[in-house]
Design an enzyme around this catalytic site. Structure first.
Site, mmCIF file in Angstrom:
data_model
loop_
_atom_site.group_PDB
_atom_site.id
_atom_site.type_symbol
_atom_site.label_atom_id
_atom_site.label_comp_id
_atom_site.label_asym_id
_atom_site.label_seq_id
_atom_site.Cartn_x
_atom_site.Cartn_y
_atom_site.Cartn_z
ATOM 1 N N SER A 155 40.025 45.501 33.524
ATOM 2 C CA SER A 155 40.317 46.644 34.424
ATOM 3 C C SER A 155 40.554 47.858 33.540
ATOM 4 C CB SER A 155 41.593 46.324 35.218
ATOM 5 O OG SER A 155 42.090 47.481 35.856
ATOM 6 N N TYR A 168 50.612 43.783 35.567
ATOM 7 C CA TYR A 168 49.146 43.847 35.708
ATOM 8 C C TYR A 168 48.534 44.453 34.438
ATOM 9 C CZ TYR A 168 44.610 44.722 37.986
ATOM 10 O OH TYR A 168 43.266 44.732 38.311
HETATM 11 N N1 LIG Z 1 39.013 45.938 43.229
HETATM 12 C C1 LIG Z 1 39.359 46.778 42.272
HETATM 13 O O1 LIG Z 1 39.559 47.982 42.493
HETATM 14 C C2 LIG Z 1 39.495 46.273 40.857
HETATM 15 C C3 LIG Z 1 39.611 47.195 39.821
HETATM 16 C C4 LIG Z 1 39.737 46.728 38.515
HETATM 17 C C5 LIG Z 1 39.764 45.367 38.258
HETATM 18 N N2 LIG Z 1 39.667 44.487 39.281
HETATM 19 C C6 LIG Z 1 39.705 43.052 38.968
HETATM 20 O O2 LIG Z 1 38.589 42.426 39.554
HETATM 21 C C7 LIG Z 1 38.901 41.069 39.899
HETATM 22 C C8 LIG Z 1 38.551 40.820 41.362
HETATM 23 O O3 LIG Z 1 39.273 41.730 42.179
HETATM 24 P P1 LIG Z 1 38.940 41.915 43.734
HETATM 25 O O4 LIG Z 1 39.243 43.316 44.059
HETATM 26 O O5 LIG Z 1 37.629 41.339 44.062
HETATM 27 O O6 LIG Z 1 40.146 41.001 44.360
HETATM 28 P P2 LIG Z 1 40.175 40.001 45.607
HETATM 29 O O7 LIG Z 1 41.607 39.769 45.903
HETATM 30 O O8 LIG Z 1 39.297 40.474 46.707
HETATM 31 O O9 LIG Z 1 39.506 38.695 44.990
HETATM 32 C C9 LIG Z 1 40.155 37.925 44.007
HETATM 33 C C10 LIG Z 1 39.895 36.460 44.280
HETATM 34 O O10 LIG Z 1 40.599 35.699 43.275
HETATM 35 C C11 LIG Z 1 41.127 34.546 43.916
HETATM 36 N N3 LIG Z 1 42.268 34.002 43.157
HETATM 37 C C12 LIG Z 1 43.484 34.597 42.961
HETATM 38 N N4 LIG Z 1 44.297 33.752 42.308
HETATM 39 C C13 LIG Z 1 43.589 32.633 42.059
HETATM 40 C C14 LIG Z 1 43.900 31.400 41.409
HETATM 41 N N5 LIG Z 1 45.121 31.132 40.929
HETATM 42 N N6 LIG Z 1 42.919 30.459 41.327
HETATM 43 C C15 LIG Z 1 41.690 30.692 41.832
HETATM 44 N N7 LIG Z 1 41.346 31.833 42.478
HETATM 45 C C16 LIG Z 1 42.293 32.784 42.592
HETATM 46 C C17 LIG Z 1 41.545 35.023 45.288
HETATM 47 O O11 LIG Z 1 41.698 33.977 46.225
HETATM 48 C C18 LIG Z 1 40.432 36.004 45.653
HETATM 49 O O12 LIG Z 1 39.417 35.402 46.418
HETATM 50 C C19 LIG Z 1 40.388 40.900 39.572
HETATM 51 O O13 LIG Z 1 40.525 40.299 38.305
HETATM 52 C C20 LIG Z 1 40.906 42.330 39.549
HETATM 53 O O14 LIG Z 1 42.046 42.475 38.758
HETATM 54 C C21 LIG Z 1 39.531 44.913 40.582
#
Ligand SMILES: NC(=O)c1ccc[n+]([C@@H]2O[C@H](COP(=O)([O-])OP(=O)(O)OC[C@H]3O[C@@H](n4cnc5c(N)ncnc54)[C@H](O)[C@@H]3O)[C@@H](O)[C@H]2O)c1
Length: 274
Positions: A155, A168
């Site tokens: 991120s 985070y």
């Molecule tokens: N969406 C954003 O703006 C953004 C920005 C920067 C980084 N990220 C990173 O991208 C990745 C995905 O984010 P997203 O926005 O799609 O989130 P999201 O919450 O939509 O999806 C994350 C998924 O991870 C799964 N998960 C969480 N804990 C888990 C565990 N212990 N075991 C197995 N699965 C697990 C959840 O069930 C979920 O389906 C993350 O690592 C997040 O930090 C997202």
């Protein structure tokens, strides 16, 4: 079809970026192992991906002609991870791509000294330790194969600080350190390890991503206020789309960048330039 004949493991595949990446991998000819916890965690103050969302990602990938294995796996548990990877090896006999995407955005929203040990631990355990656990479980097979691409979704919070997001930010900075160190371990063994740093991604109905709204809720601001703050901080004045991250992931997974390792790629509309 940049990934024809390749087998990719994608974590956090039930929705959001994980679903967007899985679909793009399938469109590019990969077979898929889709991993998600598919249930809620007490310490996380919003709903995580569900079994039906994970099954829907699998259905969409199959419609794109991918062979798919679905694993409901809690990445906090090494035993569950080992079982998922054993099933993967039994089914496909190899793993070409490991896409570590699963993560949580909260519990967050507190000044550092008010964060409880329990909340600190769950944040580091999922966002950092799980990336290490998956690397440990899959890396040995890639090393034996003499080939592989590991892609860690970090991120911009792995590059700069965000107020009231100490856990985070610490976890995501850790993911970048882990990426660089493992890239060095594996470089002579022809396994590549890179990271992608997304900026704030627009919530998308199509992939059921809702992290932007959840972060706004944690910060107790409206979604439009939160979006505006990010837009003002982004030189391109546009939020990142899930497809932008999926496209970067396909490129990093493909042979187009076969001598690229230890890189940290930002896809953030220019947020982290200054
Ligand atoms: N969406 C954003 O703006 C953004 C920005 C920067 C980084 N990220 C990173 O991208 C990745 C995905 O984010 P997203 O926005 O799609 O989130 P999201 O919450 O939509 O999806 C994350 C998924 O991870 C799964 N998960 C969480 N804990 C888990 C565990 N212990 N075991 C197995 N699965 C697990 C959840 O069930 C979920 O389906 C993350 O690592 C997040 O930090 C997202």
């Amino acid at each position: 079809m940049k990934l024809s004949g390749k087998v990719a493991v994608v974590t956090g595949a039930a929705r959001g970026l994980g679903r967007a990446i899985a679909l793009e991998f399938a469109k590019n000819g990969a077979d898929l192992v889709l991993i998600d916890i598919s249930k809620n965690i007490d310490e996380v103050p919003y709903a995580l991906g569900s079994s039906s969302q994970l099954a829907y990602t699998a259905q969409l990938c199959r419609e794109l002609d991918a062979t798919v294995l679905v694993c409901e796996t809690d990445l906090r548990d090494m035993g569950q991870i080992e079982s998922a990877i054993e099933q993967t090896m039994a089914r496909f006999g190899k793993i070409d791509i490991l896409l570590n995407n699963a993560g949580i955005a909260a519990p967050s929203g507190k000044i550092a000294h008010d964060v409880s040990q329990e909340h600190w631990q769950v944040m580091i355990d999922i966002n950092l330790n799980s990336v290490w656990r998956m690397t440990k479980a899959v890396g040995k097979y890639m090393v034996k194969q003499g080939a592989g691409s590991i892609i860690n979704i970090a991120s911009t919070a792995g590059l700069v600080g965000y107020r009231h997001f100490s856990g985070y930010c610490a976890a995501k900075h850790g993911v970048i350190g882990l990426t660089k160190a493992v890239a060095l371990d594996y470089a002579p063994l022809k396994v590549r390890v890179n990271a992608i740093c997304p900026g704030s991604v627009r919530d998308s109905q199509e992939v059921e991503g809702m992290m932007l709204s959840e972060i706004a809720r944690v910060l107790k601001v409206s979604v439009s206020e939160h979006e505006d703050t990010f837009l003002q901080a982004q030189p391109m004045n546009e939020l990142v789309e899930p497809q932008d991250i999926a496209d970067a992931a396909v490129w990093l997974a493909s042979d187009d960048c076969k001598r690229m390792t230890g890189s940290v790629i930002t896809v953030d509309g220019g947020f982290s330039i200054k």
